[in-house]
Design an enzyme around this catalytic site. Structure first.
Site: not given
Length: 304
Positions: A235, A135-137, A139
């Site tokens: 995104r 997961l992105d930082k 998120t």
């Protein structure tokens, strides 16, 4: 320090030697591990090997002393991060489901010495933990973490076959009136240069399904199911359709983000709400991650 030998167990059979060493020596740069393999310092059953050789159960791996000398344990403040134990949603012998907080990078990097997986290995006292996906930082939400290599391979095969169901909730600019199916081709090669992915004809397919959940004044809460897992897929697609995610510094809308600054809330408005997959006993499991306080505050601000 003398040479050490490691016997390959059942859980690690079939793995490439480089991947085995990456997981065993997590604090050593991959470039150094490749270098000692090329020099013949790592051997399997007394023979020089290439990085892609696959291991068999009971193989004997020779580990040179310079790997052990270089390998230093990551120091984690257990008291500081003890609260993360309460974010474990589910835990069994093969995997755990974790409700990842926003603003935690899952891996360590140049700007952050500690990744979430490093912290979890320490506070849960299990060095065998490995991320099944990322997961992105910014998120938050459902994160699947394997407890052994067998489950990690099992889960990765489901990812490749697109059998994992992932649903996100996003706070976005403006509204969508009905379900939208979005199909793009994303080129992730540009990320290193511009820090953003781009859409190109020869990129990899990126499929998402958007559904409205709740409309606010000039923003909304939407559900997004991803049918592919490309870097920054949600995104980038939200930016493309002008439904930028709240507090997104890369793909966001400056005017929308300026408005949100009044709330004092800085977290990204993206949350991994649901994940569904088959376990080792061929049973489908579905897990949900609750919103954290900051996400709920952001909803209330946008709805006020």
């Amino acid at each position: 320090m003398s040479v050490k030998n490691i016997t390959v167990d059942h859980d690690n059979q079939g793995r490439r030697i480089d991947n085995f060493l990456f997981s065993r020596f997590k604090n050593i740069p991959k470039s150094k591990i490749y270098r000692v393999i090329r020099k013949g310092e790592v051997r399997v059953n007394s023979k020089r090997v290439k990085p892609d050789i696959k291991l068999s159960e009971n193989d004997l791996i020779r580990i040179p002393p310079n790997l052990y000398n270089y390998d230093r344990p990551i120091e984690v403040d257990l008291k500081k991060y003890s609260y993360l134990k309460d974010r474990v949603i589910y835990d069994d012998e093969d995997f755990l489901i974790f409700n990842k907080p926003s603003n935690f990078a899952v891996h360590s990097g140049t700007k952050n010495n500690l990744g979430l997986i490093d912290i979890l290995r320490s506070i849960l006292k299990n060095e065998s933990l490995n991320l099944c996906h990322r997961l992105d930082k910014g998120t938050s939400g459902c994160l699947v973490i394997a407890k052994n290599q067998t489950f990690l391979r099992f889960f990765n095969n489901q990812l490749k076959d697109r059998k994992i169901k992932k649903i996100y909730h996003a706070l976005v600019k403006d509204h969508i009136s009905e379900e939208m199916q979005i199909y793009d081709t994303i080129d992730t090669a540009t990320k290193g240069t511009y820090k953003k992915v781009s859409f190109k004809k020869d990129g990899k397919e990126a499929k998402s399904i958007f559904k409205p959940i709740k409309n606010f004044h000039e923003s909304s809460l939407v559900q997004i199911q991803i049918l592919t897992g490309r870097t920054h897929q949600i995104r980038a697609q939200c930016e493309k359709i002008k439904r930028n995610i709240a507090n997104d510094s890369k793909y966001g809308c400056d005017i929308f983000n300026t408005h949100i600054k009044k709330s004092g809330i800085k977290r990204l408005g993206l949350h991994s709400f649901e994940i569904s997959f088959v376990d080792m006993e061929d049973k489908r499991n579905t897990f949900f991650a609750d919103y954290d306080d900051e996400f709920n505050k952001l909803i209330r601000f946008l709805d006020s």
